[in-house]
Structure formats: structure tokens, C-alpha cells
Design a protein around this motif. Structure first.
Motif, short mmCIF file in Angstrom:
data_model
loop_
_atom_site.label_atom_id
_atom_site.label_comp_id
_atom_site.label_asym_id
_atom_site.label_seq_id
_atom_site.Cartn_x
_atom_site.Cartn_y
_atom_site.Cartn_z
N ALA A 349 25.18 46.13 40.75
CA ALA A 349 24.29 45.49 41.72
C ALA A 349 22.84 45.84 41.45
O ALA A 349 22.51 47.00 41.16
CB ALA A 349 24.68 45.93 43.13
N PRO A 350 21.93 44.87 41.54
CA PRO A 350 20.50 45.19 41.42
C PRO A 350 20.00 45.88 42.69
O PRO A 350 20.68 45.87 43.73
CB PRO A 350 19.86 43.80 41.27
CG PRO A 350 20.78 42.90 42.04
CD PRO A 350 22.17 43.45 41.82
N THR A 351 18.83 46.47 42.59
CA THR A 351 18.19 47.04 43.78
C THR A 351 17.93 45.94 44.80
O THR A 351 18.18 46.08 45.98
CB THR A 351 16.87 47.72 43.39
OG1 THR A 351 17.13 48.69 42.37
CG2 THR A 351 16.24 48.39 44.59
N VAL A 352 17.41 44.84 44.31
CA VAL A 352 17.13 43.66 45.13
C VAL A 352 17.12 42.46 44.20
O VAL A 352 16.86 42.59 43.00
CB VAL A 352 15.78 43.81 45.88
CG1 VAL A 352 14.61 43.83 44.90
CG2 VAL A 352 15.59 42.73 46.93
N ALA A 353 17.44 41.29 44.72
CA ALA A 353 17.40 40.06 43.94
C ALA A 353 16.38 39.10 44.53
O ALA A 353 16.05 39.20 45.73
CB ALA A 353 18.78 39.41 43.90
N ILE A 354 15.88 38.21 43.70
CA ILE A 354 14.92 37.21 44.18
C ILE A 354 15.25 35.86 43.57
O ILE A 354 15.54 35.75 42.37
CB ILE A 354 13.47 37.62 43.86
CG1 ILE A 354 12.47 36.59 44.41
CG2 ILE A 354 13.27 37.86 42.38
CD1 ILE A 354 11.03 37.07 44.39
N SER A 355 15.26 34.85 44.41
CA SER A 355 15.45 33.47 43.97
C SER A 355 14.21 32.69 44.39
O SER A 355 14.02 32.43 45.58
CB SER A 355 16.71 32.88 44.60
OG SER A 355 16.87 31.52 44.23
N GLY A 382 29.48 41.03 50.38
CA GLY A 382 29.13 42.05 49.41
C GLY A 382 27.93 41.74 48.55
O GLY A 382 27.59 42.51 47.66
N MET A 383 27.26 40.61 48.79
CA MET A 383 26.11 40.26 47.96
C MET A 383 24.97 41.26 48.19
O MET A 383 24.71 41.66 49.32
CB MET A 383 25.64 38.84 48.28
CG MET A 383 24.48 38.37 47.41
SD MET A 383 24.01 36.65 47.71
CE MET A 383 25.32 35.81 46.83
N PRO A 384 24.26 41.66 47.13
CA PRO A 384 23.11 42.56 47.29
C PRO A 384 22.01 41.89 48.11
O PRO A 384 21.94 40.66 48.19
CB PRO A 384 22.65 42.80 45.84
CG PRO A 384 23.81 42.40 44.98
CD PRO A 384 24.54 41.33 45.72
N PRO A 385 21.11 42.67 48.71
CA PRO A 385 19.98 42.08 49.44
C PRO A 385 19.16 41.19 48.51
O PRO A 385 18.98 41.51 47.33
CB PRO A 385 19.17 43.29 49.89
CG PRO A 385 20.10 44.45 49.81
CD PRO A 385 21.08 44.13 48.73
N LYS A 386 18.66 40.09 49.03
CA LYS A 386 17.88 39.19 48.17
C LYS A 386 16.78 38.51 48.96
O LYS A 386 16.82 38.42 50.20
CB LYS A 386 18.77 38.14 47.53
CG LYS A 386 19.37 37.12 48.49
CD LYS A 386 20.01 35.96 47.72
CE LYS A 386 20.59 34.93 48.68
NZ LYS A 386 20.92 33.66 48.01
N LEU A 387 15.79 38.07 48.22
CA LEU A 387 14.72 37.26 48.76
C LEU A 387 14.88 35.85 48.20
O LEU A 387 15.10 35.67 47.01
CB LEU A 387 13.35 37.79 48.34
CG LEU A 387 12.65 38.84 49.18
CD1 LEU A 387 13.52 40.07 49.35
CD2 LEU A 387 11.31 39.22 48.56
#
Length: 427
Positions: A349-355, A382-387
Motif C-alpha cells: 500500500a502507498p502512503t497516499v494515492a492521488i487521482s 481496504g483501499m488506501p487513503p486517496k485524493l
């Protein structure tokens, strides 16, 4: 004409059960895209427009069917008409919708109209296996173009029902990405992992979520910039020689770092980025197909990190990923992993994701209808936090999205506030 074709390996990841693409849970994931407006929409025009959208894009009117040996196919159904469900409701009912289980037996595309006083919210629900964020926003733009045309009596060309089903993105990529590139990239990933110790593993937010959150498992917090704030952000990025995406990614890493253990020096952090692959194949933006892959950028982030410094680290990582063609290679390489070690590396998992969808034109709307905002949402357990970031006309929106079974609303609220503070500090 191609009215039926098998699902590709990439598409099967989205139509499977408890399947993942990297760290992203993809099996059965819905994608929600829509607009909130002042004014009441004409339901009959809306139904007609939905029919036209399905007619324009063959995957929207297709259904997955299995043959005798279990092979899944997309079969075009030219008689399909998307269902429109109408109900009273506002923000709470929208969040109920994105948290509700979605069934796909009757079709992969439908819509909801939520009515709240003088506000209407149209929400398109699409199976993520046939669409990504870029094609979803293009579809929403087409909806408003066609709705406005009908409302103003302006004729638009009618869709061609005989369009072929588009070939899956991984099948198309196989013609432009070589086996040697894939093997070399996987070797590089393994070699990098072999020299990294446990202390190099990317930091992630502590798991402090709860089961059965009364407000729903999947949450979203919006940060909406006005026109001046949006322009200030763009001007700052340009002045620093950065893209808006790198600037926002740096801000996201700084915001998450503020919620990690203080006084622990420079922590390794990893930002995942959704990447649209249409440019690899010169496909139009409105192509209704899931063309989303991903890349990652690494940064060492101290407690008192300067956003601009971290943004430049992200920018360097994005440049390297582009030069190495990481996005198209990753999508194909993820299908060829056979050992558990490499699989675990790609699934980390990444620290945070961005789309970041980018900047899109303002919608055309008829008299009596005023656009308020757009929303897009796609989450799985279960998805990592994302922007999720997008700019409609001259207003930028940042959605902070997370799974409350993993991360609490309190902690993610602090991340959102830290993100706002970081952006205010530079713009």
C-alpha cells in the motif's frame, strides 16, 4: 461487427471476486460520477439522454456473459435502456448510495436522480471494469451537452448503434510494450527490493478505523477552491517549475506526515498516482474503456517538511516514471508475476494515492439550471487513503477519500485540515 468479445486479463481483475490491481481492490468496484445543480431537471429529457449515451458507447450497453467453459464475454445488447431511479435526497442519500452494494446482473450502466428542494443531483453508476475517471468525466460532459441540446431544441447527431466493442487496454498495449521491457522492469523492482531494509518501507497512517461506521464505510471530505484560490495554486506551481499534480502530491505527503510519529526524522513515504494510458495509444479522451494504470513516487519527508521541496521530489519521480514507461509496463507486468515476493512488492500500500483528472471545460447547461459541483467516487474495502482532484472550468476540487474500517474520520479530518494549511502556506 464485433458485438461480443472475451474479457481481457486486466478486465477480469475488475470482474473478479476480492481481486486487486496492485494495492487497489478492484473486484466489482462501482464508479459514481455526477453533478449537483440548482433547478429541476426534465426527467423525460434525462431518460432520452441516458438512452443516447448507452447507444453512443457499446460497453455501456453490454453485459458480461459466460460460455459453457466459464469464459466471460462482453455481449452488446442494443435493446438495453439504462434504468433511472428517482428519489428525494441530498448529501446523506448520496453517501448512502456510494456505500450501498451494487449489482450488475441487469447492466453495467444506470443512473439516480436525487431531488432536494430546488437542487437536483444526477449520479451515473458505471462498472469500473469498463470506465475510468477520464472517460467518466467525458461521459458526464456528453450528458450535459445532449441535455442542453434537447432542452434548447438544438439537434445533435444521433449515435451509431453499429459501433464495435473497443478492445481492452491490455490487449492494445501488448502491441506497443515489449516482453523485454516488462521483464527488465520486474527485474529492476526485485533488485531494488533486495537492497532495501525494513526501515526503508514506506510509512502509512496507523489503522484506527472502526467496523460498521454509522455514517457508512466509505467516506469523502471535499476541499473546494474558488476561482481565485484555484488560480493562485496554478500560479504557484508555474512559478516553482512544477505541475499542479506534483504540488498537490507534495501537499498530500506533508499532510500525512503531520499525522505520523513526530521527532523521527525523515520518513520514507510513497505516493501512488493514477495514470491514464490513452496517450500511449492515441485514444480519444471520450473512449469508454478502463485505461487506468498507476505509478509511484518516493520521498523522504521530515516532520517540518517544506511542501515545495517534497513536490520537487515527486516531480523528479514522475519524470523518471514517464521516461521508463512505468505506467504501461506496470499494467502488463502485474499479469505476469508468479512469485510471492514480487507480488507482495506490487501489492504494498502507498502512503497516499492521488487521482488527478486534470482541468475540464465548464458544463453547458440550459436556462434555469445552474451548475454547483461535480462528484466522482470509486472505493473498495481496504483501499488506501486517496485524493481525487479535478478542475471544472476555473474551480479546483480535492476529494479526500478513505475506508473508515481502516482509518478514522477524526484522523482523516486532521489530514484534510493539514492539507488545507499546507496549500494556504504556499498560495
Amino acid at each position: 461487427m464485433t458485438a461480443q468479445r472475451p474479457l481481457s486479463s486486466f478486465e477480469l481483475v475488475y470482474f473478479g471476486s476480492e481481486t486487486h490491481l496492485g494495492s487497489v481492490p478492484t473486484g466489482g468496484m462501482p464508479l459514481f460520477i455526477g453533478s449537483t445543480v440548482h433547478g429541476l431537471l426534465d426527467v423525460e429529457i434525462l431518460r432520452r439522454v441516458l438512452d443516447e449515451l448507452a447507444a453512443q458507447h457499446p460497453l455501456l450497453r453490454s453485459k458480461p456473459v459466460a460460455d459453457a467453459d466459464g469464459t466471460l464475454y462482453f455481449r452488446r445488447d442494443d435493446a438495453y435502456r439504462p434504468h433511472l431511479e428517482i428519489a428525494d435526497g441530498g448529501e446523506a442519500e448520496y453517501l448512502d448510495l456510494v456505500n450501498a452494494p451494487q449489482g450488475w446482473r441487469d447492466g453495467l450502466f444506470r443512473a439516480h436522480l436525487l431531488r432536494d428542494g430546488d437542487r437536483d443531483r444526477i449520479v451515473l453508476v458505471i462498472h469500473h471494469g469498463i470506465a475510468d475517471g477520464r472517460s467518466a468525466f467525458a461521459l458526464l460532459a456528453q450528458l450535459w451537452q445532449r441535455y442542453t441540446a434537447h432542452a434548447t431544441g438544438t439537434a445533435l447527431p444521433q449515435p451509431d448503434f453499429d459501433q464495435e466493442l473497443p478492445e481492452a487496454i491490455d490487449i492494445q498495449l501488448a502491441g506497443v510494450v515489449s516482453d523485454a521491457e516488462i521483464a527488465g522492469w520486474l527485474d529492476q523492482i526485485r533488485a531494488g527490493a533486495a537492497i532495501m531494509g525494513p526501515e526503508s518501507a514506506p510509512q502509512t497512517l496507523p489503522l484506527d478505523g472502526i467496523d460498521n461506521d454509522p455514517l457508512g464505510r466509505f467516506a469523502v471530505q471535499r476541499i473546494e477552491l474558488d476561482t481565485n484560490e484555484t488560480q493562485n495554486l496554478v500560479d504557484t506551481a508555474r512559478a516553482e517549475g512544477l505541475s499542479v499534480n506534483s504540488l498537490l502530491s507534495g501537499a498530500a505527503l506533508v499532510a500525512v506526515r503531520s499525522q505520523l510519529e513526530p521527532a523521527t526524522g525523515r520518513l520514507p513515504m510513497f505516493c501512488g498516482h493514477a495514470v491514464d494510458l490513452r496517450s500511449e495509444l492515441k485514444l480519444p479522451a471520450h473512449t469508454m474503456l478502463n485505461c487506468a494504470s498507476g505509478v509511484g513516487t518516493f520521498a523522504l519527508v521530515p516532520e517540518s517538511a517544506k511542501l515545495i521541496d517534497i513536490a520537487h521530489e515527486v516531480a523528479a519521480g514522475m519524470l523518471a516514471a514517464k521516461e521508463q514507461r512505468e505506467a504501461p509496463i506496470f499494467l502488463l507486468a502485474s499479469q505476469r508475476v508468479q512469485d510471492e515476493v514480487t507480488a507482495s512488492i506490487l501489492a504494498a500500500a502507498p502512503t497516499v494515492a492521488i487521482s488527478n483528472i486534470g482541468r475540464l471545460p465548464a458544463h453547458s447547461t440550459p436556462d434555469g439550471i445552474r451548475h454547483i459541483r461535480d462528484d466522482i467516487y470509486a472505493m473498495g474495502p481496504g483501499m488506501p487513503p486517496k485524493l481525487t482532484v479535478f478542475t471544472i472550468g476555473d474551480r479546483l476540487t480535492i476529494q479526500v477519500e478513505y475506508d473508515t474500517a481502516r482509518h478514522s474520520r477524526t484522523r482523516m479530518g486532521k489530514v484534510s485540515l493539514a492539507l488545507i494549511d499546507a496549500l494556504r502556506g504556499i498560495a
